[in-house]
Structures are given as structure tokens and as C-alpha cells.
Design a protein around this motif. Structure first.
Motif, PDB file in Angstrom:
ATOM      1  N   HIS A  68     -14.088   8.489 -18.211  1.00 20.12           N
ATOM      2  CA  HIS A  68     -14.155   7.604 -19.386  1.00 20.12           C
ATOM      3  C   HIS A  68     -12.779   6.989 -19.644  1.00 20.12           C
ATOM      4  O   HIS A  68     -11.894   7.630 -20.214  1.00 20.12           O
ATOM      5  N   HIS A  70     -10.828   2.836 -20.337  1.00 16.84           N
ATOM      6  CA  HIS A  70     -11.032   1.393 -20.535  1.00 16.84           C
ATOM      7  C   HIS A  70      -9.875   0.549 -20.021  1.00 16.84           C
ATOM      8  O   HIS A  70      -9.883  -0.671 -20.175  1.00 16.84           O
ATOM      9  N   GLU A 140     -20.587   2.229 -21.847  1.00 22.56           N
ATOM     10  CA  GLU A 140     -20.619   2.863 -23.168  1.00 22.56           C
ATOM     11  C   GLU A 140     -21.315   1.867 -24.096  1.00 22.56           C
ATOM     12  O   GLU A 140     -20.713   0.972 -24.640  1.00 22.56           O
ATOM     13  N   HIS A 227     -17.196  11.782 -25.873  1.00 22.20           N
ATOM     14  CA  HIS A 227     -16.153  12.125 -26.856  1.00 22.20           C
ATOM     15  C   HIS A 227     -16.709  12.894 -28.061  1.00 22.20           C
ATOM     16  O   HIS A 227     -16.831  12.376 -29.163  1.00 22.20           O
ATOM     17  N   ASP A 285     -10.460   8.359 -22.328  1.00 18.20           N
ATOM     18  CA  ASP A 285     -10.972   7.251 -23.155  1.00 18.20           C
ATOM     19  C   ASP A 285      -9.808   6.262 -23.371  1.00 18.20           C
ATOM     20  O   ASP A 285      -9.620   5.717 -24.470  1.00 18.20           O
TER      21      ASP A 285
HETATM   22 ZN   LIG Z   1     -14.758   4.700 -24.747  1.00 20.35          ZN
END
Ligand SMILES: [Zn+2]
Length: 400
Positions: A68, A70, A140, A227, A285
Motif C-alpha cells: 500500500h 501512493h 483503494e 490501514h 500508505d
Molecule cells: Zn492509501
């Protein structure tokens, strides 16, 4: 390459965490792309002519697998160059395999991004430095609960609609591997079944599901919670919510963002006690700003900036983290009281297991790929190897 011309490297006298076992004084031999042998230093012969890398006081783990993220290093995943830029940053911090993660945006934009990332790195790059393998994509959204949207724009969230998962899967060229969704939405259960048909692992996240709704969703195929506690119905003793449902189901793995902001250390400790070492997964994340000290960027159509060591959108909501996997590992050990061996497992073997790849990834074993992280005593990255090749130091680019 001819066997005789393979580079042989011997990493000697390090603390090797495979992570199924720990070898306090271990030696690991790499030949070309692969691990030739590993074991106690007293049992492993260093081949003649090998380049010896002395690892006394250092720790060797498998390369990290981030399911995960970005972006990172000032780069986002909006184009192939950005993909390679972010990958270079995360590689320098120990990530050797990853699932680039897309946010909810308009449908045409999601399709375009899936198609772009599904193709992987640009082919025409002169840069020969090794990059983490893209072992799939993580989408996501967009079927998320507006009540638990976190930093996402409510306008880009959709109700489940049959046929869209096929479209997404095909747009990605078959690379779509994880999908975070809110199972309590109308049609959410059908979505889970549809995802499974395409071999996509459905994950619960950005969800307001009750304890019972989540349990039903786990029963029909959700495998993982995104998360944990963040953008999710929390715990109340009379209405325990989806977070507790994920914590109590032994089959469900949970992601934790251990950056000191997304979760209190005591919450991390509680997750550790309830899930044990096998079903907890460290993720970053990471926002595109991870690895930077200051700056701002665009993420899913919103401006995100660094304030007080956090990545925040204009409403002041956390918009991803500033973590690298090495930092997540370090904070898990130094602040949340997780043992190093268990934290290493959460960054390597556990994500590999979720993806069904643990026979070839997330472990150090003779015959395996030489994806390797060397940490110093303070748990900072000393060196990273992907397929036996050393990852160069990363030079930040300033975000806009
Ligand atoms: Zn995320």
C-alpha cells in the motif's frame, strides 16, 4: 550470463533474519541474481574470489514488500516516470517488491491510471539501477463509504455496480491484485464475489461496517483489512464495529501504518497481541511526499502538504504517511515494542503470504532471489540489493 562470470558476494558475520528463523552470526552467499547459500558463519565456506562484505553488528533481512503506497521521494504514480521515481526512493529504503496503490478518482481517470501502471516502468530509461518489482496493483476504492472517506474526495466515491471490476481488471492488463472496498454498501457483497472471480483479493477499508456486517464479508471472501482503525468504524463495547471483527478473526490479516500519527503505540501493541506475528502487515500508505522534509503535491485531485511531520490535505485530514518501509520497521521495534524478528516478518513474509507468493518472496533461502536489506544497529538502511544488484543512494527531487 556464464556461471563462471557471475559476481559472487559473501555477506559475513551478520545477524540474519530469514524471517522464519534467526541466525545470530550468519553468512549469506549471493551468486549473480540469487542466494547460493546461507547459514551459521562457522558452516558456510566463502568461495575463493568472492567480494566479502563484512556485516558484523548488522542485520540482514529479505527485501520489504509494500502492498500500500501512493508515491514517494516527491514522485506520484500519475505517469511512468513518476512510478520509476517513487520506486527509486522506496528501493533505497529497502522495498524490493510493491503494489502501487491508486486512489478513487473519476472512472476515466481510474481506467487510464490502471492501464498506465499495469504496463510497469518506462522501457526507454537509460537508468540501469534496479527497481522494486511491481507484483500487482492495489485499487483503494472507488466503492468506499463516504462516512469514512478519510482524505478522499466524497465526489469520487461510487456505489457498487456490477461489471466495473471486470473493466478495472481488464484496464490494468490483469495486474490488479488488491481492492479496498466497503462491504456494507448496497451491492458490496456482490462486489466481493466479483473481485474473487478475477483473482483480486478484496480488502475491507474506508468502511463503516458493523461487527456483524464485517464478519459476513469475511465469511464470503474478504481476506484483509486496510490501514486498521483509520477510516474505519472503531470500537465501542456495545457496538464493536468492523475493526474488532478484523482483530478477532484469525484468518484476516491487518495493515498497520506505524508512523506515530495514524495509530497510538498502545493501539499497535493491542493489534500485536490480538493478531500475533503472522497476521499483521506493515505498510507505508506513503504519500508522494514521503522521504521529503517539506513541500506539497497533488494526490487524487487534492493538494496535500507536509505539516508537523504529517501529510495533510486542506481539511487537515491525514492523506497517507511520510513513511518508508525501513522507517515503519524501525518505529515498530523502537516505539511499539514489536520484536525485530516479528517486525521483519510483518514487512516481508506476511505480505508475501497474503499475495500467495511466500514460496518465492519474503524469505531468505538458498535458491531464492537475492532481494536483501542490510540494516545497521539503529535499524537504518545500510544497503539494499534487488536481484543481487545494489540499489544506489536516492537523491530527492523537490516537490512543487
Ligand atoms: Zn492509501
Amino acid at each position: 550470463m556464464d556461471k563462471k562470470t557471475k559476481t559472487i558476494r559473501a555477506f559475513t558475520h551478520g545477524r540474519i533474519i530469514t524471517p522464519e528463523k534467526e541466525i545470530p552470526d550468519g553468512t549469506l552467499i549471493v551468486a549473480g541474481r540469487g542466494i547460493q547459500s546461507l547459514g551459521r558463519s562457522s558452516d558456510i565456506r566463502v568461495p575463493d574470489g568472492a567480494e566479502v562484505i563484512e556485516c558484523t553488528g548488522k542485520i540482514l533481512t529479505p527485501g520489504f514488500i509494500d502492498i500500500h503506497l501512493h508515491g514517494g521521494g516527491g514522485y506520484d504514480f500519475s505517469d511512468a516516470e513518476g512510478l520509476a521515481g517513487a520506486a527509486r526512493f522506496h528501493a533505497s529504503q529497502g522495498t524490493t517488491a510493491m503494489l502501487p496503490t491508486l486512489c478513487p478518482e473519476s472512472l476515466p481517470k481510474i481506467r487510464t491510471n490502471l492501464a498506465l501502471l499495469g504496463k510497469g516502468y518506462p522501457q526507454n530509461t537509460d537508468d540501469e539501477s534496479p527497481l522494486p518489482e511491481i507484483i500487482g496493483l492495489h485499487l483503494e476504492g472507488p466503492f468506499l463509504n463516504p462516512k469514512r472517506r478519510g482524505a478522499f474526495d466524497a465526489g469520487s466515491l461510487l456505489l457498487p455496480r456490477s461489471g466495473l471490476i471486470r473493466e478495472f481488471f481488464e484496464a490494468s492488463g490483469g495486474a490488479l491484485r488488491l481492492m479496498t472496498l466497503a462491504p456494507e454498501l448496497d451491492g458490496g457483497m456482490a462486489l466481493i464475489r466479483e473481485a474473487k472471480e478475477f483473482g483480486i483479493i478484496p480488502c475491507l477499508g474506508h468502511s463503516d461496517a458493523t461487527y456483524e456486517q464485517a464478519a459476513a464479508a469475511f465469511h464470503i471472501g474478504i481476506r484483509h483489512a486496510t490501514h486498521l482503525f483509520n477510516a474505519m468504524r472503531g470500537f465501542h463495547h456495545r457496538a464493536p464495529g468492523c475493526a474488532l471483527s478484523a482483530l478477532l478473526d484469525p484468518e484476516i490479516s491487518v495493515e498497520v501504518v506505524v508512523d506515530g500519527h495514524h495509530l497510538h503505540e498502545a493501539a499497535v501493541e493491542m493489534v500485536y497481541r490480538l493478531k500475533g506475528r503472522d497476521k499483521m502487515i506493515l505498510v507505508t500508505d506513503a504519500a508522494p511526499l514521503s522521504g521529503l522534509q517539506s513541500g506539497s503535491c497533488m494526490l487524487a485531485g487534492q493538494r496535500v502538504e507536509i505539516r508537523g511531520e504529517k501529510a495533510l490535505n486542506q481539511e487537515g485530514n491525514l492523506a497517507g504517511s511520510l513513511l518508508s518501509m525501513a522507517e515503519a520497521l524501525r518505529l515498530s521495534v523502537q516505539r511499539a515494542g514489536i520484536s525485530l524478528v516479528d517486525a521483519a516478518r510483518m514487512a516481508t513474509l506476511n505480505p508475501a503470504q497474503l499475495l500467495g507468493l511466500s514460496d518465492i518472496r519474503g524469505r531468505l533461502f538458498a535458491g531464492g532471489e537475492a532481494d536483501l536489506v542490510i540494516l545497521n544497529e539503529s535499524l537504518k538502511v545500510d544497503a539494499v540489493y534487488i536481484g543481487g544488484r545494489q540499489v544506489p543512494e536516492f537523491k530527492n527531487r523537490a516537490a512543487d
